[in-house]
Design a protein around this motif. Structure first.
Motif: not given
Length: 209
Positions: A42-71
């Protein structure tokens, strides 16, 4: 030179009763709407689509880490930060950093990054309620200010990672986007209380479906 805001935060951090600002929370919490993804798209993509894509990629990586219990560790965060900034390599800052128009200065000592790693480790401390741990980790990123850029985005990922590691996702993250100050103990506890409220609200909406 302005006072060292990081030193002020470390003092506040140790003195606060983090258990006082939060209540018990139901877990796991699965919202109908993924608040973090919705905010990015929403707000991030409206301001900067590339930033939104990068942040979504980082979010996906963080959630993989969470699912694995990585500290949380500086090494783990560096991988997220590379995606957030769209760079091949990132390094911890090597000098004082400034924010809020220069009004806050975050100092650097020979012990800063050792202290930072210890604070990240405490994000998994079960003796502290989950909302308080998530809020505290968010503020650790804000005030250790580990990277020259992108710390606010990283702080939000860290907060949601701490929650996600225990099966909790928020239906909205917009209320978290407010200015915080290193020498403000009441503000730190208010953030912990807000996270607790957002968890309860998310659970209530999910169970009402």
């Amino acid at each position: 030179m302005s006072d060292d805001a990081l030193a002020a935060w470390c003092k506040v951090r140790e003195q606060l009763d983090w258990c006082s600002a939060t209540s018990t929370h139901p877990a796991p919490v699965h919202p109908a709407v993924d608040g973090l993804a919705a905010w990015i798209d929403g707000p991030v993509r409206l301001r900067d689509p590339d930033r939104a894509d990068r942040l979504l990629a980082a979010m996906a990586l963080s959630r993989v880490a969470a699912s694995r219990g990585e500290p949380l560790t500086p090494t783990l965060l560096a991988g997220w930060q590379q995606l957030i900034l769209g760079v091949n390599d990132v390094g911890l800052r090597r000098s004082d950093a400034f924010a809020k128009g220069g009004r806050e200065r975050y100092g650097l000592t020979p012990h800063t990054w050792q202290d930072f790693a210890a604070c990240l480790h405490q994000s998994a401390d079960p003796s502290v309620p989950l909302p308080a741990r998530a809020a505290r980790a968010y503020l650790d990123i804000a005030f250790f200010h580990p990277y020259p850029d992108g710390n606010a985005r990283l702080a939000l990922l860290v907060l949601t990672h701490v929650l996600d590691s225990e099966g909790v996702r928020l239906a909205e993250v917009g209320p978290l986007q407010t200015t915080r100050y290193a020498d403000d103990p009441e503000g730190a506890l208010d953030l912990a209380a807000l996270v607790s409220v957002l968890i309860r609200t998310t659970h209530r909406r999910a169970t009402a479906r």
